[in-house]
Scaffold this active site. Structure first.
Site, PDB file in Angstrom:
ATOM      1  N   HIS A 119       2.338  44.517 -37.780  1.00 43.42           N
ATOM      2  CA  HIS A 119       1.418  45.556 -37.296  1.00 43.42           C
ATOM      3  C   HIS A 119       0.008  45.171 -37.764  1.00 43.42           C
ATOM      4  O   HIS A 119      -0.149  44.549 -38.816  1.00 43.42           O
ATOM      5  CB  HIS A 119       1.853  46.883 -37.934  1.00 43.42           C
ATOM      6  CG  HIS A 119       1.161  48.103 -37.413  1.00 43.42           C
ATOM      7  ND1 HIS A 119      -0.104  48.476 -37.806  1.00 43.42           N
ATOM      8  CD2 HIS A 119       1.570  49.066 -36.555  1.00 43.42           C
ATOM      9  CE1 HIS A 119      -0.440  49.611 -37.208  1.00 43.42           C
ATOM     10  NE2 HIS A 119       0.561  49.989 -36.439  1.00 43.42           N
ATOM     11  N   ASP A 196       6.056  46.098 -45.785  1.00 44.88           N
ATOM     12  CA  ASP A 196       5.581  47.240 -45.011  1.00 44.88           C
ATOM     13  C   ASP A 196       6.810  48.011 -44.536  1.00 44.88           C
ATOM     14  O   ASP A 196       7.482  47.612 -43.584  1.00 44.88           O
ATOM     15  CB  ASP A 196       4.736  46.713 -43.846  1.00 44.88           C
ATOM     16  CG  ASP A 196       4.378  47.800 -42.854  1.00 44.88           C
ATOM     17  OD1 ASP A 196       4.746  48.968 -43.079  1.00 44.88           O
ATOM     18  OD2 ASP A 196       3.730  47.469 -41.841  1.00 44.88           O
ATOM     19  N   GLN A 199       8.448  51.593 -40.836  1.00 40.74           N
ATOM     20  CA  GLN A 199       9.514  51.909 -39.869  1.00 40.74           C
ATOM     21  C   GLN A 199      10.888  51.868 -40.528  1.00 40.74           C
ATOM     22  O   GLN A 199      11.881  52.251 -39.900  1.00 40.74           O
ATOM     23  CB  GLN A 199       9.472  50.918 -38.690  1.00 40.74           C
ATOM     24  CG  GLN A 199       8.191  50.942 -37.907  1.00 40.74           C
ATOM     25  CD  GLN A 199       7.956  52.273 -37.176  1.00 40.74           C
ATOM     26  OE1 GLN A 199       8.857  53.105 -37.053  1.00 40.74           O
ATOM     27  NE2 GLN A 199       6.739  52.473 -36.714  1.00 40.74           N
ATOM     28  N   LYS A 222       6.009  59.382 -40.445  1.00 38.97           N
ATOM     29  CA  LYS A 222       7.121  58.761 -39.692  1.00 38.97           C
ATOM     30  C   LYS A 222       8.461  59.178 -40.292  1.00 38.97           C
ATOM     31  O   LYS A 222       9.517  58.894 -39.748  1.00 38.97           O
ATOM     32  CB  LYS A 222       6.975  57.249 -39.704  1.00 38.97           C
ATOM     33  CG  LYS A 222       5.669  56.797 -39.020  1.00 38.97           C
ATOM     34  CD  LYS A 222       5.633  55.340 -38.787  1.00 38.97           C
ATOM     35  CE  LYS A 222       4.226  54.832 -38.563  1.00 38.97           C
ATOM     36  NZ  LYS A 222       3.785  54.849 -37.177  1.00 38.97           N
ATOM     37  N   CYS A 359      -0.264  48.113 -31.619  1.00 42.81           N
ATOM     38  CA  CYS A 359      -0.994  47.553 -32.769  1.00 42.81           C
ATOM     39  C   CYS A 359      -0.332  46.263 -33.247  1.00 42.81           C
ATOM     40  O   CYS A 359      -0.218  46.021 -34.462  1.00 42.81           O
ATOM     41  CB  CYS A 359      -1.082  48.545 -33.924  1.00 42.81           C
ATOM     42  SG  CYS A 359      -1.945  50.046 -33.506  1.00 42.81           S
TER      43      CYS A 359
END
Ligand SMILES: Cc1ncc(COP(=O)(O)O)c(C=O)c1O
Length: 401
Positions: A119, A196, A199, A222, A359
């Site tokens: 991302h 990261d 998600q 999220k 993104c």
């Protein structure tokens, strides 16, 4: 048996869902009533500042705020709540690590390793640091089915690499990284690794001790929580060597015009009045998700992806991206139709997907497209959402011939 396994309509807990076919949970998840209520209480009868008040309500809010930090630590398997830094979201968490760790530890000639599927929030902060210190960025390629190629990573990493930053779950392809192996490869050359987890945290159980990474970030919105709040986790010894990211109230030990000394972590990294109600909402979101169980959520979303993949494969001229085993996220292209047109026509039928570059422009280049259509599931998604998606795509096909 979990609520999901019993087929309970968890979507009834989400006033924003109802009978809408919301397939954009990877962008932001809908909120359960329990989270909305917790935030309303925090802004209402419970509202007060934290850490400064000498009155009871402020003391209670401070207790709730710090109890939430312990809850986050337990939720992600951190060794201590002092390793939990509240930030605005994953983007700020990565910027904090890049600014306070990388820009002070890296020097000219050092290298940073990213991957093709990152991302933009896990690319641009590293480019800024690289430019500041004279470091170079290298990019790990993907396997045929859209996973970060760890064999290639092992072959290309060198002792010049000081930082590796990779997505745990791709926001476009849903592919899941073997974080432990990536961490072992990074540590093998003495590099630090940031994961990261934006998600991943809403979709799979994570445990910092097992993953053995050095930094981990995620956003509450999220994870069925509020916007404006997220978490940077980092090993305590790394936090200790990191200078403040921002200066202001709360983060100090003592201030004079001659010299200011700083509070220890995590306070050193939390300048200003924090997002108090956001933290309360994050805490309620963790309670909600834990009551269902991340293993059940993961299994549920994988089943929906499998059903969607097989139904889309049966449609004419659909190109599916990512691996069969993707975690709750499915990108596709309906050949000859721009993803924005797909999204607009689906919307007419009450199906909300995301269309665009997500993104992740370098990944779009790699896939040879400008944009993809993306359906992403949440714990409230069910078979009716997949059926509505498939019916909607058949309609798009009809319209475009
Ligand atoms: C993989 C990934 N990383 C980082 C981000 C940035 O998250 P935020 O905008 O909440 O800071 C996102 C958001 O879409 C994402 O999907």
């Amino acid at each position: 048996m979990t609520d999901l396994a019993q087929g309970l309509r968890l979507r009834d807990d989400f006033p924003g869902v109802g009978d809408w076919h919301y397939l954009d949970s990877a962008a932001t998840a809908q909120k359960p009533q329990a989270v909305i209520d917790a935030i309303a209480r925090a802004y209402g009868a419970d509202y007060a500042t934290v850490h400064r008040g000498v009155y009871e309500r402020s003391a209670n809010m401070t207790l709730a705020y710090e109890a939430a930090r312990r809850k986050v630590a337990q939720f992600i398997g951190a060794a201590s709540d002092a390793e939990i830094i509240y930030v605005r979201g994953a983007t700020e968490g990565i910027n904090l690590a890049a600014h306070s760790w990388a820009s002070t530890q890296l020097k000219a000639g050092d290298r940073i390793l990213l991957s093709t599927l990152e991302h933009h929030s896990n690319i641009v902060p590293w480019q800024i640091v690289a430019e500041q210190v004279g470091a170079q960025i290298d990019v790990v390629p993907l396997t045929q089915d859209g996973c970060i190629d760890l064999d290639a990573m092992a072959a290309m990493i060198t002792s010049a690499h000081k930082m590796v930053a990779l997505a745990h779950v791709s926001n476009v392809l849903g592919s899941v990284l073997d974080c432990r192996r990536a961490a072992d490869i990074a540590h093998g050359v003495g590099a630090k690794i940031l994961i990261d987890g934006c998600q991943a945290v809403p979709r799979i159980a994570v445990d910092m001790a097992a993953l053995d990474c050095d930094f981990y970030v995620f956003s509450a919105h999220k994870l069925y929580g509020p916007t404006g709040i997220g978490v940077l986790w980092a090993r305590q010894e790394l936090l200790e060597m990191m200078p403040p990211y921002q200066g202001g109230g709360s983060m100090i030990d003592k201030v004079t015009f001659e010299k200011t000394s700083y509070a220890p972590a995590p306070t050193r990294f939390e300048a200003g009045t924090p997002h108090i109600t956001g933290v309360v909402g994050l805490s309620a979101a963790i309670d909600y998700v834990q009551a269902i169980g991340l293993d059940a959520i993961h299994a549920h979303e994988c089943a929906l992806v499998a059903k969607a993949r097989s139904a889309l494969e049966d449609l004419n001229s659909v190109r599916l991206f990512g691996p069969d085993t993707s975690a709750g996220i499915l990108s596709f292209e309906l050949q000859g139709v721009h993803p924005h047109d797909v999204g607009t026509i689906l919307d007419e039928g009450g199906v909300a997907i995301r269309a665009g570059h997500h993104c992740a422009q370098p990944l779009m280049n790699h896939l040879g497209v400008d944009a993809t259509a993306r359906a992403s599931f949440g714990l409230y998604s069910d078979d009716s959402d997949v059926d509505a998606l498939v019916q909607g795509l058949a309609r798009v096909r009809k319209i475009f011939g």
